[in-house]
Design a protein around this motif. Structure first.
Motif, PDB file in Angstrom:
ATOM      1  N   VAL A  52       0.771  -1.136   0.114  1.00 27.74           N
ATOM      2  CA  VAL A  52       0.045  -0.076   0.014  1.00 27.74           C
ATOM      3  C   VAL A  52       0.795   1.256  -0.196  1.00 27.74           C
ATOM      4  O   VAL A  52       0.488   2.426  -0.805  1.00 27.74           O
ATOM      5  CB  VAL A  52      -1.029  -0.037   1.403  1.00 27.74           C
ATOM      6  CG1 VAL A  52      -1.689   1.418   1.185  1.00 27.74           C
ATOM      7  CG2 VAL A  52      -1.989  -1.073   1.327  1.00 27.74           C
ATOM      8  N   LEU A  53       1.702   1.397   0.916  1.00 26.56           N
ATOM      9  CA  LEU A  53       2.750   2.694   1.079  1.00 26.56           C
ATOM     10  C   LEU A  53       4.055   2.490   0.490  1.00 26.56           C
ATOM     11  O   LEU A  53       4.575   3.011  -0.205  1.00 26.56           O
ATOM     12  CB  LEU A  53       3.007   2.701   2.776  1.00 26.56           C
ATOM     13  CG  LEU A  53       1.502   2.880   3.451  1.00 26.56           C
ATOM     14  CD1 LEU A  53       1.905   3.016   4.748  1.00 26.56           C
ATOM     15  CD2 LEU A  53       0.741   4.047   2.733  1.00 26.56           C
ATOM     16  N   LEU A  58      -0.498   0.806  -8.049  1.00 27.02           N
ATOM     17  CA  LEU A  58       0.110  -0.162  -7.392  1.00 27.02           C
ATOM     18  C   LEU A  58      -0.468   0.068  -5.920  1.00 27.02           C
ATOM     19  O   LEU A  58      -0.483  -0.832  -5.169  1.00 27.02           O
ATOM     20  CB  LEU A  58       1.489  -0.187  -7.236  1.00 27.02           C
ATOM     21  CG  LEU A  58       2.271  -0.784  -8.438  1.00 27.02           C
ATOM     22  CD1 LEU A  58       3.679  -0.986  -8.382  1.00 27.02           C
ATOM     23  CD2 LEU A  58       1.763  -2.343  -8.928  1.00 27.02           C
ATOM     24  N   VAL A  59      -0.813   1.184  -5.536  1.00 19.92           N
ATOM     25  CA  VAL A  59      -1.296   1.549  -4.251  1.00 19.92           C
ATOM     26  C   VAL A  59      -2.618   1.038  -4.285  1.00 19.92           C
ATOM     27  O   VAL A  59      -3.141   0.526  -3.189  1.00 19.92           O
ATOM     28  CB  VAL A  59      -1.578   3.253  -4.350  1.00 19.92           C
ATOM     29  CG1 VAL A  59      -2.386   3.595  -2.988  1.00 19.92           C
ATOM     30  CG2 VAL A  59      -0.079   3.997  -4.026  1.00 19.92           C
ATOM     31  N   VAL A  63      -7.743  -4.238  -7.632  1.00 23.27           N
ATOM     32  CA  VAL A  63      -8.023  -3.967  -6.292  1.00 23.27           C
ATOM     33  C   VAL A  63      -8.367  -5.529  -5.959  1.00 23.27           C
ATOM     34  O   VAL A  63      -7.899  -5.836  -4.970  1.00 23.27           O
ATOM     35  CB  VAL A  63      -8.892  -3.013  -6.124  1.00 23.27           C
ATOM     36  CG1 VAL A  63      -9.552  -3.262  -4.806  1.00 23.27           C
ATOM     37  CG2 VAL A  63      -8.603  -1.570  -6.439  1.00 23.27           C
ATOM     38  N   LEU A  64      -9.261  -6.034  -6.567  1.00 20.26           N
ATOM     39  CA  LEU A  64     -10.081  -7.355  -6.405  1.00 20.26           C
ATOM     40  C   LEU A  64      -8.923  -8.273  -6.364  1.00 20.26           C
ATOM     41  O   LEU A  64      -8.892  -9.271  -5.670  1.00 20.26           O
ATOM     42  CB  LEU A  64     -11.079  -7.710  -7.178  1.00 20.26           C
ATOM     43  CG  LEU A  64     -12.392  -6.725  -7.183  1.00 20.26           C
ATOM     44  CD1 LEU A  64     -13.313  -7.115  -8.148  1.00 20.26           C
ATOM     45  CD2 LEU A  64     -12.901  -7.018  -5.808  1.00 20.26           C
ATOM     46  N   MET A  65      -7.929  -8.300  -7.437  1.00 21.31           N
ATOM     47  CA  MET A  65      -6.709  -9.328  -7.548  1.00 21.31           C
ATOM     48  C   MET A  65      -6.180  -9.313  -6.301  1.00 21.31           C
ATOM     49  O   MET A  65      -5.576 -10.340  -5.780  1.00 21.31           O
ATOM     50  CB  MET A  65      -6.055  -9.138  -8.635  1.00 21.31           C
ATOM     51  CG  MET A  65      -4.903 -10.166  -8.887  1.00 21.31           C
ATOM     52  SD  MET A  65      -4.116 -10.206 -10.436  1.00 21.31           S
ATOM     53  CE  MET A  65      -3.102  -8.626 -10.209  1.00 21.31           C
ATOM     54  N   GLY A  66      -5.809  -8.219  -5.811  1.00 15.75           N
ATOM     55  CA  GLY A  66      -4.953  -8.068  -4.368  1.00 15.75           C
ATOM     56  C   GLY A  66      -5.729  -8.478  -3.460  1.00 15.75           C
ATOM     57  O   GLY A  66      -5.220  -9.312  -2.496  1.00 15.75           O
ATOM     58  N   ALA A  67      -7.112  -8.307  -3.387  1.00 18.78           N
ATOM     59  CA  ALA A  67      -7.760  -8.611  -1.980  1.00 18.78           C
ATOM     60  C   ALA A  67      -8.001 -10.124  -2.264  1.00 18.78           C
ATOM     61  O   ALA A  67      -7.804 -10.684  -0.861  1.00 18.78           O
ATOM     62  CB  ALA A  67      -9.207  -7.747  -2.237  1.00 18.78           C
TER      63      ALA A  67
END
Length: 399
Positions: free
Chosen positions: A141-142, A245-246, A300-304
């Protein structure tokens, strides 16, 4: 949550940054060392394979030692590897630095997961493991976007110097906040390792590692070449990659937190649903990558869904290796990174074959679906064994 978990999370933050930031900087690194995209990808797959080696070999070597001292030693190794990467005059030296840093990765998370789970009540084990891995997701995230931005503005070497500093901070945090814990008080070296090896008599331990390799490897393979997908397929400017990427990192963070909560409530059910949804998301992403709106949503969903698997996968293998979890935990971290290497390797093959920059995502969907199939088989096998055991118990005559 115990404050010691924060120290583990800081270590996870630094390690996660080392693992993932290279993806956003891959074009710059490839250009400086004058290598192709697929050769530059070895900095990712080589790292992942080295994690697998370190997760098993180093964990096996230190099972009888105080876990806090081991975690500190691993962070020193991590610092040295990133310093070498920052100074590397050649591609080969860069790869050597990546390998050195990677050797500590698997053992750190494997041993750290056991330490984290022992800090809380049994019903909160997955949540504690998720807290430790929150450092890894926070890095996405950061850390990764900032590290990518830093590398693009001041050269990719500046990113690795920043990671080195984070490693020093993590080392201090572990020394100050993690309690001393002996893995097995009074055990002789051979006895400690022999006891840990008994976990691998369980078929479910081996199936758990297979699920990890395939279930997580599919997502990682899709993500390895994401910078090329975003620029060459979706049409985003390279300067927007850090900010995209964030969003991916935000998905990781949310997925890790929710995945830990769900795993504590219903481990198998939640893991099955998460892997199924991840497969669907990858298919949709591959089919709609030319759309910037769909790409953002899919990232977003792939990361989640991808990282929601992690607490459940780590808890699953520790549950089946409950009497000797340390080496099994490390082996599962190795499995994560074997999956990473597998996904990156297959993705590189599809690109080299001229199938385009969405081909790693299609390959990732197939790999993840295979992981779901193994989970369903493992669950069925467990249920049959449970019923068989219950039936056998009923046939025993009473005295």
């Amino acid at each position: 949550m115990p404050i010691g978990l924060l120290a583990l999370a800081v270590g996870g933050f630094g390690i996660g940054l080392t693992e993932f930031v290279i993806m956003g900087l891959l074009p710059e690194v490839a250009a400086e060392f004058d290598v192709t995209e697929s050769v530059a990808g070895y900095l990712i797959s080589g790292y992942a394979l080295s994690v697998a080696v370190g997760a098993i070999a180093l964990t096996a070597a230190v099972t009888r030692f105080d876990r806090k001292r081991v975690l500190m030693a691993l962070m020193i190794l991590f610092i040295g590897g990133n310093m070498l990467s920052a100074l590397a005059p050649t591609y080969e030296a860069m790869l050597a630095g990546r390998i050195l840093a990677a050797l500590c990765h698997g053992a750190f998370f494997g041993i750290g997961a056991v330490v984290a789970s022992n800090m809380v009540a049994p019903a909160k084990r997955a949540g504690a493991i998720a807290m430790m891995f929150a450092g890894l997701t926070s890095a996405n995230v950061l850390g990764v976007p900032f590290g990518t931005f830093l590398g693009q503005q001041f050269g990719w070497r500046s990113t690795f110097w920043a990671i080195t500093v984070i490693g020093v901070i993590a080392l201090i945090g572990i020394a100050a906040l993690v309690p001393d814990t002996k893995a097995r008080e009074g055990d002789a070296p051979a006895t400690g390792l022999r006891i840990e090896m008994t976990a691998f008599r369980s078929t479910q331990v081996w199936l758990s590692m297979a699920i990890t390799i395939l279930g997580y490897g599919g997502m990682f393979g899709a993500f390895t070449y994401i910078a090329y997908t975003l620029t060459d397929v979706s049409g985003f400017a390279s300067t927007t990659v850090p900010w995209l990427l964030v969003l991916f990192g935000a998905g990781l963070f949310a997925g890790n937190y929710v995945g830990g909560k769900l795993a504590d409530r219903a481990l198998t059910t939640s893991l099955t649903a998460i892997l199924a949804m991840l497969t669907v998301v990858l298919i949709v992403f591959a089919a709609t990558a030319s759309s910037q709106i769909m790409t953002v949503l899919s990232l977003v969903l792939m990361g989640a869904f991808g990282f929601a698997t992690v607490p459940a996968l780590q808890t699953r293998i520790m549950n089946y290796a409950s009497s000797a979890p340390t080496l099994a935990s490390g082996a599962n971290i190795a499995a994560f990174n074997v999956g990473n290497a597998l996904g990156a390797w297959i993705g590189g093959i599809t690109i080299a074959a001229g199938l385009g920059y969405t081909s790693p995502i299609w390959a990732g969907a197939v790999i993840t679906a295979a992981g779901l199939a193994v989970l369903l088989f493992a669950t069925s096998l467990h249920n049959r064994q449970q019923k068989s055991g219950a039936a056998a118990a009923q046939t025993v005559p009473s005295r």
